[in-house]
Design a protein around this motif. Sequence first.
Motif, PDB file in Angstrom:
ATOM      1  N   LYS A  97       0.824  -1.214   0.000  1.00  0.00           N
ATOM      2  CA  LYS A  97       0.000   0.000   0.000  1.00  0.00           C
ATOM      3  C   LYS A  97       0.862   1.270   0.000  1.00  0.00           C
ATOM      4  O   LYS A  97       1.688   1.452   0.886  1.00  0.00           O
ATOM      5  CB  LYS A  97      -0.869  -0.048   1.268  1.00  0.00           C
ATOM      6  CG  LYS A  97      -1.666   1.183   1.554  1.00  0.00           C
ATOM      7  CD  LYS A  97      -2.393   1.005   2.897  1.00  0.00           C
ATOM      8  CE  LYS A  97      -2.876   2.355   3.414  1.00  0.00           C
ATOM      9  NZ  LYS A  97      -3.490   2.258   4.743  1.00  0.00           N
ATOM     10  N   HIS A  98       0.659   2.117  -0.991  1.00  0.00           N
ATOM     11  CA  HIS A  98       1.455   3.349  -1.085  1.00  0.00           C
ATOM     12  C   HIS A  98       0.737   4.366  -1.964  1.00  0.00           C
ATOM     13  O   HIS A  98      -0.215   4.030  -2.658  1.00  0.00           O
ATOM     14  CB  HIS A  98       2.835   3.048  -1.714  1.00  0.00           C
ATOM     15  CG  HIS A  98       2.748   2.745  -3.187  1.00  0.00           C
ATOM     16  ND1 HIS A  98       2.263   1.547  -3.680  1.00  0.00           N
ATOM     17  CD2 HIS A  98       3.022   3.495  -4.269  1.00  0.00           C
ATOM     18  CE1 HIS A  98       2.261   1.575  -4.993  1.00  0.00           C
ATOM     19  NE2 HIS A  98       2.715   2.749  -5.392  1.00  0.00           N
ATOM     20  N   THR A  99       1.215   5.597  -1.912  1.00  0.00           N
ATOM     21  CA  THR A  99       0.808   6.582  -2.919  1.00  0.00           C
ATOM     22  C   THR A  99       2.055   6.925  -3.710  1.00  0.00           C
ATOM     23  O   THR A  99       3.174   6.662  -3.277  1.00  0.00           O
ATOM     24  CB  THR A  99       0.234   7.854  -2.266  1.00  0.00           C
ATOM     25  OG1 THR A  99       1.231   8.411  -1.399  1.00  0.00           O
ATOM     26  CG2 THR A  99      -1.029   7.567  -1.474  1.00  0.00           C
ATOM     27  N   ASP A 100       1.870   7.532  -4.890  1.00  0.00           N
ATOM     28  CA  ASP A 100       3.029   7.898  -5.707  1.00  0.00           C
ATOM     29  C   ASP A 100       3.439   9.340  -5.393  1.00  0.00           C
ATOM     30  O   ASP A 100       2.587  10.194  -5.184  1.00  0.00           O
ATOM     31  CB  ASP A 100       2.693   7.779  -7.198  1.00  0.00           C
ATOM     32  CG  ASP A 100       2.439   6.336  -7.612  1.00  0.00           C
ATOM     33  OD1 ASP A 100       2.716   5.428  -6.817  1.00  0.00           O
ATOM     34  OD2 ASP A 100       1.967   6.127  -8.743  1.00  0.00           O
ATOM     35  N   SER A 101       4.737   9.594  -5.426  1.00  0.00           N
ATOM     36  CA  SER A 101       5.214  10.942  -5.100  1.00  0.00           C
ATOM     37  C   SER A 101       5.162  11.885  -6.306  1.00  0.00           C
ATOM     38  O   SER A 101       5.424  13.066  -6.177  1.00  0.00           O
ATOM     39  CB  SER A 101       6.640  10.856  -4.570  1.00  0.00           C
ATOM     40  OG  SER A 101       7.456  10.281  -5.557  1.00  0.00           O
TER      41      SER A 101
ATOM     42  N   TYR B  44      -4.243   5.579  -2.271  1.00  0.00           N
ATOM     43  CA  TYR B  44      -3.458   4.378  -1.974  1.00  0.00           C
ATOM     44  C   TYR B  44      -3.737   3.293  -3.010  1.00  0.00           C
ATOM     45  O   TYR B  44      -4.882   3.085  -3.407  1.00  0.00           O
ATOM     46  CB  TYR B  44      -3.828   3.812  -0.601  1.00  0.00           C
ATOM     47  CG  TYR B  44      -3.235   4.579   0.552  1.00  0.00           C
ATOM     48  CD1 TYR B  44      -1.848   4.645   0.705  1.00  0.00           C
ATOM     49  CD2 TYR B  44      -4.045   5.220   1.481  1.00  0.00           C
ATOM     50  CE1 TYR B  44      -1.292   5.334   1.773  1.00  0.00           C
ATOM     51  CE2 TYR B  44      -3.481   5.913   2.552  1.00  0.00           C
ATOM     52  CZ  TYR B  44      -2.105   5.964   2.682  1.00  0.00           C
ATOM     53  OH  TYR B  44      -1.551   6.643   3.734  1.00  0.00           O
ATOM     54  N   HIS B  45      -2.691   2.611  -3.394  1.00  0.00           N
ATOM     55  CA  HIS B  45      -2.855   1.464  -4.284  1.00  0.00           C
ATOM     56  C   HIS B  45      -1.792   0.429  -3.932  1.00  0.00           C
ATOM     57  O   HIS B  45      -0.872   0.711  -3.166  1.00  0.00           O
ATOM     58  CB  HIS B  45      -2.787   1.888  -5.761  1.00  0.00           C
ATOM     59  CG  HIS B  45      -1.598   2.708  -6.123  1.00  0.00           C
ATOM     60  ND1 HIS B  45      -1.454   4.047  -5.787  1.00  0.00           N
ATOM     61  CD2 HIS B  45      -0.470   2.391  -6.822  1.00  0.00           C
ATOM     62  CE1 HIS B  45      -0.310   4.504  -6.249  1.00  0.00           C
ATOM     63  NE2 HIS B  45       0.326   3.526  -6.877  1.00  0.00           N
ATOM     64  N   ARG B  46      -1.941  -0.760  -4.479  1.00  0.00           N
ATOM     65  CA  ARG B  46      -1.012  -1.845  -4.183  1.00  0.00           C
ATOM     66  C   ARG B  46      -1.100  -2.866  -5.319  1.00  0.00           C
ATOM     67  O   ARG B  46      -1.985  -2.771  -6.186  1.00  0.00           O
ATOM     68  CB  ARG B  46      -1.390  -2.512  -2.845  1.00  0.00           C
ATOM     69  CG  ARG B  46      -2.713  -3.258  -2.917  1.00  0.00           C
ATOM     70  CD  ARG B  46      -3.053  -3.956  -1.617  1.00  0.00           C
ATOM     71  NE  ARG B  46      -4.214  -4.828  -1.796  1.00  0.00           N
ATOM     72  CZ  ARG B  46      -4.746  -5.551  -0.829  1.00  0.00           C
ATOM     73  NH1 ARG B  46      -4.238  -5.515   0.385  1.00  0.00           N
ATOM     74  NH2 ARG B  46      -5.784  -6.327  -1.082  1.00  0.00           N
TER      75      ARG B  46
HETATM   76 NI    NI Z   1       2.340   3.441  -7.380  1.00  0.00          NI
END
Ligand code: NI
Length: 360
Positions: A234-238, A290-292
């Motif tokens: 799980k993260h977001t892109d910078s 958030y995506h994964r």
């Molecule tokens: Ni991403």
Amino acid sequence: MENNDSTYDRNAEVKAFDESKSGVRGLIESGVTKIPRMFINPDQKFDINISTNDSNLSVPIIDLKDIHNNINRVEIISQVKDACKKWGFFQVINHGISVDVLDEMIDGIRRFHEQDVEVRKKIYTRDFIKKKIIYYSNSTLYKDKFALWRDTVGCSMAPDPPKPEELPQVFRDIMIEYSKKLMELGSTILELLSEALGLDPSYIKEMMCPESLFIQGHYSPPSPQPELTMGTTKHTDSSFITIVLQNHLGGLQVLHQNQWVTVPPVHGALVVNIGDLLQLITNDKFVSVYHRVVSSDKGIRISLANFFSNSDSSKVLGPIKELLSEENPPIYREISIAEFMAHHFNKGHDGNSILEPFKL
Ligand code: NI
Ligand code: OGA
């Protein structure tokens, strides 16, 4: 033999993996049939089962056909606006890049990761700053609690692309063609986003100047125990925006209304998502979601994550003035890209919101 807790030396395992310089693909080549412990999340079982089956919930697909016809453009902009507010994600079709180019690019990434291990070892690196072409497994390997089941080749294609001969021969020609087409599409999408905010079409592009494009070609061999590994946690892109190309295996999921919603692989389509820097400058009008990526035992997963950003780390960014009013005061303070990126890398993949420390 299983290690028990008192004798398990995670650092040693991680170091040996890194020093093998052959990635997750190397583990499979050396015959592992079980997931090495360093890839397993020690804290929790994955919540894969909460992925939704609600077929009414799906990431919007936007058709960019005849985008220069005014009537179509108005409709497309309204769809983009809606998708960016509600999802932070959408797929595009008829986007101007041919299916052949996309398929050949995916195949080029496969050829790269399936090169002889001795060839791969020579370019494996953790020097992410100086090199334009980088091959590695897990960018924050030494920080994260568990490693991701994937290897990556990264190419910095703008503003200062490598010389053709610096690109790996296995994908040289296609990378040049693909990235050129992708820059054009990126530009179109940035125009649509600006217009969706009621701004001049070139507004965001100017804020991003000098624009950078960093391309990551991810490769995940089939995971022997997919329920124990993740392709990406799980993260977001910078970035400002990211354009993703995933192969037929799928696996990308978006967190929407507290449920993981699968982004189905659509042959020839590209996925667009809003990054943290765009959320910051739009003052939360558009959201970085958030995506994964979940693992699979069904085949090789290949994807290209194409990050569009501003390459000038001294550039200072804050909420766009035109979007602010008494009712919409700024949520974030102004920050330099350098400050933002330092926080991004220090943080690692901990699942917390990256914009939090920059709130006013
Ligand atoms: Ni991403
Ligand atoms: C990423 C990412 C998605 C994918 O690299 O940031 O979210 O499908 N990738 O590989």
